[in-house]
Design a protein around this motif. Structure first.
Motif, PDB file in Angstrom:
ATOM      1  N   LEU A  49       0.810  -1.218   0.000  1.00 22.68           N
ATOM      2  CA  LEU A  49       0.000   0.000   0.000  1.00 22.68           C
ATOM      3  C   LEU A  49       0.848   1.275   0.000  1.00 22.68           C
ATOM      4  CD1 LEU A  49      -2.839  -0.922   2.530  1.00 22.68           C
ATOM      5  CD2 LEU A  49      -2.882  -1.034   0.030  1.00 22.68           C
ATOM      6  N   LEU A  50       2.149   1.134   0.128  1.00 23.38           N
ATOM      7  CA  LEU A  50       3.013   2.302   0.162  1.00 23.38           C
ATOM      8  C   LEU A  50       3.182   2.903  -1.232  1.00 23.38           C
ATOM      9  CD1 LEU A  50       5.816   1.056   2.574  1.00 23.38           C
ATOM     10  CD2 LEU A  50       3.906   2.577   3.097  1.00 23.38           C
ATOM     11  N   VAL A  51       3.144   4.224  -1.309  1.00 22.36           N
ATOM     12  CA  VAL A  51       3.400   4.939  -2.560  1.00 22.36           C
ATOM     13  C   VAL A  51       4.881   5.282  -2.558  1.00 22.36           C
ATOM     14  CG1 VAL A  51       2.852   6.964  -3.946  1.00 22.36           C
ATOM     15  CG2 VAL A  51       1.061   5.872  -2.568  1.00 22.36           C
ATOM     16  N   GLN A  52       5.606   4.776  -3.556  1.00 30.17           N
ATOM     17  CA  GLN A  52       7.053   4.964  -3.590  1.00 30.17           C
ATOM     18  C   GLN A  52       7.477   5.620  -4.900  1.00 30.17           C
ATOM     19  OE1 GLN A  52       8.833   1.157  -2.800  1.00 30.17           O
ATOM     20  NE2 GLN A  52       7.760   0.928  -0.873  1.00 30.17           N
ATOM     21  N   ASN A  53       8.700   6.122  -4.929  1.00 30.17           N
ATOM     22  CA  ASN A  53       9.293   6.720  -6.128  1.00 30.17           C
ATOM     23  C   ASN A  53       8.451   7.861  -6.671  1.00 30.17           C
ATOM     24  OD1 ASN A  53      11.335   4.773  -5.954  1.00 30.17           O
ATOM     25  ND2 ASN A  53      10.129   3.323  -7.146  1.00 30.17           N
ATOM     26  N   TYR A  54       8.378   8.935  -5.946  1.00 24.89           N
ATOM     27  CA  TYR A  54       7.596  10.094  -6.354  1.00 24.89           C
ATOM     28  C   TYR A  54       8.393  11.360  -6.112  1.00 24.89           C
ATOM     29  CZ  TYR A  54       6.870  10.289  -1.333  1.00 24.89           C
ATOM     30  OH  TYR A  54       7.068  10.341   0.017  1.00 24.89           O
ATOM     31  N   THR A  55       8.018  12.425  -6.816  1.00 24.94           N
ATOM     32  CA  THR A  55       8.614  13.733  -6.545  1.00 24.94           C
ATOM     33  C   THR A  55       7.609  14.630  -5.849  1.00 24.94           C
ATOM     34  OG1 THR A  55       8.008  14.465  -8.764  1.00 24.94           O
ATOM     35  CG2 THR A  55      10.246  13.638  -8.464  1.00 24.94           C
ATOM     36  N   ASP A  56       6.332  14.466  -6.150  1.00 20.17           N
ATOM     37  CA  ASP A  56       5.263  15.241  -5.514  1.00 20.17           C
ATOM     38  C   ASP A  56       4.352  14.264  -4.773  1.00 20.17           C
ATOM     39  OD1 ASP A  56       3.054  16.714  -4.772  1.00 20.17           O
ATOM     40  OD2 ASP A  56       2.785  17.660  -6.719  1.00 20.17           O
ATOM     41  N   PRO A  57       4.407  14.217  -3.439  1.00 22.76           N
ATOM     42  CA  PRO A  57       3.635  13.213  -2.705  1.00 22.76           C
ATOM     43  C   PRO A  57       2.125  13.329  -2.887  1.00 22.76           C
ATOM     44  CG  PRO A  57       4.643  14.794  -1.198  1.00 22.76           C
ATOM     45  CD  PRO A  57       5.191  15.073  -2.558  1.00 22.76           C
ATOM     46  N   VAL A  58       1.590  14.547  -2.961  1.00 19.96           N
ATOM     47  CA  VAL A  58       0.144  14.707  -3.120  1.00 19.96           C
ATOM     48  C   VAL A  58      -0.299  14.187  -4.482  1.00 19.96           C
ATOM     49  CG1 VAL A  58      -1.739  16.366  -3.234  1.00 19.96           C
ATOM     50  CG2 VAL A  58       0.041  16.634  -1.512  1.00 19.96           C
ATOM     51  N   ALA A  59       0.398  14.575  -5.532  1.00 19.30           N
ATOM     52  CA  ALA A  59       0.061  14.096  -6.882  1.00 19.30           C
ATOM     53  C   ALA A  59       0.196  12.576  -6.956  1.00 19.30           C
ATOM     54  CB  ALA A  59       0.948  14.768  -7.921  1.00 19.30           C
ATOM     55  N   ALA A  60       1.206  12.023  -6.294  1.00 21.47           N
ATOM     56  CA  ALA A  60       1.403  10.573  -6.304  1.00 21.47           C
ATOM     57  C   ALA A  60       0.240   9.857  -5.630  1.00 21.47           C
ATOM     58  CB  ALA A  60       2.721  10.229  -5.617  1.00 21.47           C
ATOM     59  N   ILE A  61      -0.191  10.363  -4.478  1.00 21.58           N
ATOM     60  CA  ILE A  61      -1.311   9.742  -3.763  1.00 21.58           C
ATOM     61  C   ILE A  61      -2.581   9.805  -4.602  1.00 21.58           C
ATOM     62  CG2 ILE A  61      -2.843   9.999  -1.762  1.00 21.58           C
ATOM     63  CD1 ILE A  61      -0.303  10.871  -0.191  1.00 21.58           C
ATOM     64  N   VAL A  62      -2.840  10.941  -5.218  1.00 22.95           N
ATOM     65  CA  VAL A  62      -4.041  11.095  -6.051  1.00 22.95           C
ATOM     66  C   VAL A  62      -3.994  10.148  -7.240  1.00 22.95           C
ATOM     67  CG1 VAL A  62      -5.333  12.680  -7.533  1.00 22.95           C
ATOM     68  CG2 VAL A  62      -4.484  13.457  -5.310  1.00 22.95           C
ATOM     69  N   SER A  63      -2.859  10.084  -7.936  1.00 22.90           N
ATOM     70  CA  SER A  63      -2.785   9.249  -9.137  1.00 22.90           C
ATOM     71  C   SER A  63      -2.859   7.757  -8.805  1.00 22.90           C
ATOM     72  CB  SER A  63      -1.526   9.565  -9.943  1.00 22.90           C
ATOM     73  OG  SER A  63      -0.372   9.195  -9.232  1.00 22.90           O
ATOM     74  N   VAL A  64      -2.320   7.351  -7.656  1.00 22.70           N
ATOM     75  CA  VAL A  64      -2.393   5.944  -7.264  1.00 22.70           C
ATOM     76  C   VAL A  64      -3.802   5.592  -6.791  1.00 22.70           C
ATOM     77  CG1 VAL A  64      -1.610   4.291  -5.514  1.00 22.70           C
ATOM     78  CG2 VAL A  64       0.051   5.678  -6.743  1.00 22.70           C
TER      79      VAL A  64
END
Length: 135
Positions: A15-30
């Motif tokens: 469930l971890l979101v990894q390898n991102y530069t923008d954490p908010v955008a990463a959470i939304v896209s995942v």
């Protein structure tokens, strides 16, 4: 086991979101992959949510995310609703009617001071509701 109101929760590795530069955008896209293709799919939004521990964090994340959106014709720092988009109530409006904090809806019509929507979850799913707005 007594505690001071806090605890640690271990998040499963998958469930971890990894390898991102923008954490908010990463959470939304995942959380919302293929969002545009699923705008009218009620089940798609029933199965997904981004949770936050406090309203302060919601305000931080929301403001940060909204500040990254730039689109032709869309003023910065302004949330514009459109017919078909999912929304979530952030406070209890009418508990007897099932309009409580966390209730998800899909906008079906917008008026000058009214939002018509279909409930997606909660105690009364698939019901048409009217929410009166004021500015």
């Amino acid at each position: 086991m007594p505690h001071d109101g806090t605890t640690e929760v271990e998040i499963p590795h998958d469930l971890l979101v990894q390898n991102y530069t923008d954490p908010v955008a990463a959470i939304v896209s995942v959380t919302y992959p293929d969002l545009m293709e699923n705008l009218t799919n009620n089940d798609y939004f029933n199965d997904r949510a981004i949770l936050s521990p406090t309203i302060e964090v919601v305000n931080q994340v929301t403001a940060k995310f909204l500040n990254t959106i730039s689109s032709f014709g869309l003023p910065m720092h302004k949330l514009t609703l459109k017919v078909g988009v999912p929304i979530m109530l952030l406070r209890n409006i009418d508990e007897a009617s099932g309009l409580c904090n966390g209730t998800r809806l899909r906008v079906t019509h917008l008026g000058k001071s009214m939002i018509e929507a279909i409930t997606l979850n909660g105690s009364k799913p698939n019901e048409k509701v009217l929410i009166i707005t004021w500015t």
